[in-house]
Write a protein that holds these residues in place. Structure first.
Motif, PDB file in Angstrom:
ATOM      1  N   ASP A 183       0.910  -1.066  -0.138  1.00  0.00           N
ATOM      2  CA  ASP A 183      -0.014  -0.046  -0.045  1.00  0.00           C
ATOM      3  C   ASP A 183       0.863   1.405   0.031  1.00  0.00           C
ATOM      4  OD1 ASP A 183      -2.236  -1.401   0.072  1.00  0.00           O
ATOM      5  OD2 ASP A 183      -2.481  -1.306   2.246  1.00  0.00           O
ATOM      6  N   ALA A 184       0.588   2.340  -0.698  1.00  0.00           N
ATOM      7  CA  ALA A 184       1.338   3.403  -0.611  1.00  0.00           C
ATOM      8  C   ALA A 184       1.487   4.254   0.642  1.00  0.00           C
ATOM      9  CB  ALA A 184       0.596   4.587  -1.539  1.00  0.00           C
ATOM     10  N   ASP A 185       0.444   4.044   1.596  1.00  0.00           N
ATOM     11  CA  ASP A 185       0.458   4.589   2.768  1.00  0.00           C
ATOM     12  C   ASP A 185       0.856   3.547   3.880  1.00  0.00           C
ATOM     13  OD1 ASP A 185      -1.883   3.020   2.803  1.00  0.00           O
ATOM     14  OD2 ASP A 185      -3.044   4.552   3.934  1.00  0.00           O
ATOM     15  N   PHE A 186       1.278   2.397   3.700  1.00  0.00           N
ATOM     16  CA  PHE A 186       1.638   1.525   4.835  1.00  0.00           C
ATOM     17  C   PHE A 186       2.701   1.799   5.886  1.00  0.00           C
ATOM     18  CE2 PHE A 186       4.247  -2.123   6.321  1.00  0.00           C
ATOM     19  CZ  PHE A 186       3.343  -2.721   6.821  1.00  0.00           C
ATOM     20  N   GLY A 187       3.829   2.667   5.320  1.00  0.00           N
ATOM     21  CA  GLY A 187       4.495   3.123   6.177  1.00  0.00           C
ATOM     22  C   GLY A 187       4.092   3.970   7.491  1.00  0.00           C
ATOM     23  N   ALA A 188       2.949   4.776   6.925  1.00  0.00           N
ATOM     24  CA  ALA A 188       2.401   5.721   8.079  1.00  0.00           C
ATOM     25  C   ALA A 188       1.302   4.819   8.882  1.00  0.00           C
ATOM     26  CB  ALA A 188       1.567   6.781   7.393  1.00  0.00           C
ATOM     27  N   ALA A 189       0.648   3.871   8.182  1.00  0.00           N
ATOM     28  CA  ALA A 189      -0.455   3.316   8.891  1.00  0.00           C
ATOM     29  C   ALA A 189       0.331   2.208   9.788  1.00  0.00           C
ATOM     30  CB  ALA A 189      -1.095   2.416   7.817  1.00  0.00           C
ATOM     31  N   PHE A 190       1.457   1.699   9.481  1.00  0.00           N
ATOM     32  CA  PHE A 190       2.004   0.840  10.213  1.00  0.00           C
ATOM     33  C   PHE A 190       2.686   1.427  11.336  1.00  0.00           C
ATOM     34  CE2 PHE A 190       5.919  -1.681  11.428  1.00  0.00           C
ATOM     35  CZ  PHE A 190       5.378  -2.822  11.760  1.00  0.00           C
ATOM     36  N   ALA A 191       3.077   2.633  11.427  1.00  0.00           N
ATOM     37  CA  ALA A 191       3.652   3.607  12.330  1.00  0.00           C
ATOM     38  C   ALA A 191       2.706   3.637  13.390  1.00  0.00           C
ATOM     39  CB  ALA A 191       4.563   4.676  11.804  1.00  0.00           C
ATOM     40  N   ALA A 192       1.504   4.102  13.141  1.00  0.00           N
ATOM     41  CA  ALA A 192       0.350   4.457  13.735  1.00  0.00           C
ATOM     42  C   ALA A 192       0.038   3.331  14.543  1.00  0.00           C
ATOM     43  CB  ALA A 192      -0.663   4.936  13.088  1.00  0.00           C
ATOM     44  N   LEU A 193      -0.195   2.139  13.953  1.00  0.00           N
ATOM     45  CA  LEU A 193      -0.619   0.952  14.537  1.00  0.00           C
ATOM     46  C   LEU A 193       0.289   0.441  15.875  1.00  0.00           C
ATOM     47  CD1 LEU A 193      -2.531  -1.333  14.359  1.00  0.00           C
ATOM     48  CD2 LEU A 193      -0.873  -2.557  12.808  1.00  0.00           C
ATOM     49  N   THR A 194       1.412   0.574  15.668  1.00  0.00           N
ATOM     50  CA  THR A 194       2.622   0.202  16.505  1.00  0.00           C
ATOM     51  C   THR A 194       3.177   1.410  17.646  1.00  0.00           C
ATOM     52  OG1 THR A 194       4.494   0.591  14.885  1.00  0.00           O
ATOM     53  CG2 THR A 194       3.485  -1.684  15.089  1.00  0.00           C
ATOM     54  N   ASP A 195       2.650   2.269  17.480  1.00  0.00           N
ATOM     55  CA  ASP A 195       2.769   3.624  18.161  1.00  0.00           C
ATOM     56  C   ASP A 195       2.487   3.391  19.767  1.00  0.00           C
ATOM     57  OD1 ASP A 195       3.744   6.332  19.220  1.00  0.00           O
ATOM     58  OD2 ASP A 195       1.657   6.866  18.894  1.00  0.00           O
ATOM     59  N   ARG A 196       3.690   3.463  20.577  1.00  0.00           N
ATOM     60  CA  ARG A 196       3.298   3.141  21.876  1.00  0.00           C
ATOM     61  C   ARG A 196       3.057   4.536  23.051  1.00  0.00           C
ATOM     62  NH1 ARG A 196       2.446  -0.695  19.585  1.00  0.00           N
ATOM     63  NH2 ARG A 196       2.775  -2.925  20.104  1.00  0.00           N
ATOM     64  N   ASP A 197       3.370   5.839  22.242  1.00  0.00           N
ATOM     65  CA  ASP A 197       3.275   6.788  23.150  1.00  0.00           C
ATOM     66  C   ASP A 197       1.798   7.212  23.426  1.00  0.00           C
ATOM     67  OD1 ASP A 197       6.029   7.124  23.307  1.00  0.00           O
ATOM     68  OD2 ASP A 197       6.215   8.195  21.159  1.00  0.00           O
ATOM     69  N   SER A 198       1.770   7.911  24.447  1.00  0.00           N
ATOM     70  CA  SER A 198       0.301   8.192  24.829  1.00  0.00           C
ATOM     71  C   SER A 198       0.499   9.615  25.522  1.00  0.00           C
ATOM     72  CB  SER A 198      -0.363   7.363  25.931  1.00  0.00           C
ATOM     73  OG  SER A 198      -1.504   7.796  26.525  1.00  0.00           O
TER      74      SER A 198
END
Length: 432
Positions: A8-23
């Protein structure tokens, strides 16, 4: 569940959002926890009781009522259905067997100059164990955190576990008896961690605190580190399933449910090069989710933190594994051991279609207290070694002192520490 694909063209951003642990809420949590820690440090039992009354809805709680007598633990164990007690004891035995294989031992050797060098291993004296008790009770966590401590030789183990509304879980009491807990207090949250770290009039100060908890517990452990040791700062639990399409999609769906039912923040993902298999997994999830007793929690977890990820091949799947560094990694493939050597970062690995992560949660033997939130890049599962200290021992011979003195003296002078240099030189035959 979200559907992603590595092409997917936006996989990098989507994957980063999925694995983000900051709150963004962590700063607020840290500030509140700091207040509770300071209060317990200053007021001891009174602060523990006050916070427990308020946070656990126990308006009549007293310090005496918060401690569970050992006889009550034993009674809970003896009252279990015989098959349930047998399961607890079998799990404890398997955990102990694995922990014994991890124990460090004394060793020494003599170098070419006759110096004797080595280390001696000693257990920590007092351990504090935190067992969660909010959305669910976890007797397995009692066993996993306590049994290795006993195997390592810890002399005193204090267990804390919250009892919201005053409800004490009999399985937790029974597990405490099986594991050999010395003292048990029905308190939780930051106040429990602070009490273990600083001690109160009633609760003994410990040397190390282990065990998972919510964001407040994690913050408290982080803030008392240095005063005491901790094994890790646990975040939401997670599983990553690498599939090759040869397994039963219903088994994969059940493994996703098993992770997601922990709480709404749990993370469960599948990565697979076979898109048709991912379709079958998605269909199995939809078909089976209504039958799950904790379906409401599972739905939220999978909707917010779950994903089915299509990749090019298993090589790319393993690249994603090492980027995610998952707490639990299932290799649901036909030849799992062909991939094990390529795992660089994971808390625990479960190989093959017949090895669900649930085995690791309860009775396989290796510990289920594992690094989360990508911390598997630099940390490991809890084990007996976490309750042992290594103490270096050095004895210099006369020839050895003569060999070491000039090296130490030269380095000491380079640091501008001239007394160090003189001390080293005094042991050398050259000094006369």
């Amino acid at each position: 569940m979200r559907r992603l694909a590595t092409d997917d063209a936006d996989f990098g951003a989507a994957f980063a959002a999925l694995t983000d642990r900051d709150s963004p809420a962590l700063a607020e949590i840290d500030a509140r926890v700091a207040e509770i820690i300071a209060d317990v440090r200053d007021r001891g039992d009174a602060a523990v009781v006050e916070h427990t009354r308020r946070l656990d809805r126990r308006p009549d709680a007293t310090m005496a009522a918060l401690e569970i007598d050992r006889s009550a633990m034993t009674a809970a164990r003896d009252a279990l259905d015989p098959a349930d007690r047998e399961a607890l004891e079998a799990a404890a035995a398997r955990i102990a067997e694995f922990a014994r294989s991890q124990c460090l031992t004394d060793h020494s050797y003599t170098d070419a100059h006759g110096n004797r060098l080595g280390q001696v291993v000693r257990p920590i004296e007092r351990a504090g164990v935190y067992a969660p008790g909010g959305k669910a009770a976890y007797p397995s966590s009692v066993l996993m955190n306590t049994v290795p401590a006993r195997v390592a030789g810890v002399s005193e183990i204090t267990l804390v576990s919250p009892a919201p509304d005053g409800t004490v879980n009999d399985w937790v009491l029974a597990a405490a008896a099986v594991a050999g807990v010395d003292r048990l207090f029905t308190i939780g949250g930051a106040q429990a961690v602070a009490a273990l770290a600083y001690g109160t009039e009633t609760i003994p100060e410990v040397d190390k605190i282990v065990g998972p908890g919510n964001a407040y517990v994690a913050s408290a452990k982080r803030q008392v580190f240095g005063r005491v040791g901790i094994e890790s700062v646990a975040g939401p639990s997670e599983v990553l399933i690498v599939a090759d399409g040869t397994g039963d999609p219903r088994w994969t769906a059940l493994d996703l449910f098993a992770q997601a039912e922990h709480d709404e923040m749990a993370r469960a993902m599948v990565v697979c090069p076979d898109r048709a298999y991912l379709d079958r997994v998605a269909a199995a999830v939809a078909d089976m989710i209504d039958d799950q007793p904790r379906s409401e929690i599972i739905r939220v977890s999978l909707a917010n933190h779950g994903a089915l990820i299509a990749c090019a091949d298993l090589d790319e799947a393993m690249m994603l594994v090492n980027r995610i560094a998952p707490e639990h990694l299932e290799l649901a493939v036909a030849a799992p051991w062909s991939l094990v050597d390529r795992v660089m970062h994971a808390g625990a690995v479960f190989c093959g279609h017949r090895t669900p992560e649930a085995f690791g949660d309860y009775c396989a033997g290796p510990n289920h207290v594992l690094p989360t939130g990508r911390t598997a890049r630099f940390s490991s599962a809890l084990g007996a070694y976490d309750f042992q200290k290594r103490i270096s021992v050095v004895e210099a011979s006369a020839p050895g002192a003569a060999a070491l003195a000039p090296i130490a003296a030269r380095l000491a002078r380079g640091e501008g520490l001239f007394a160090h240099a003189a001390s080293a030189r005094a042991r050398s035959d050259e000094a006369g």
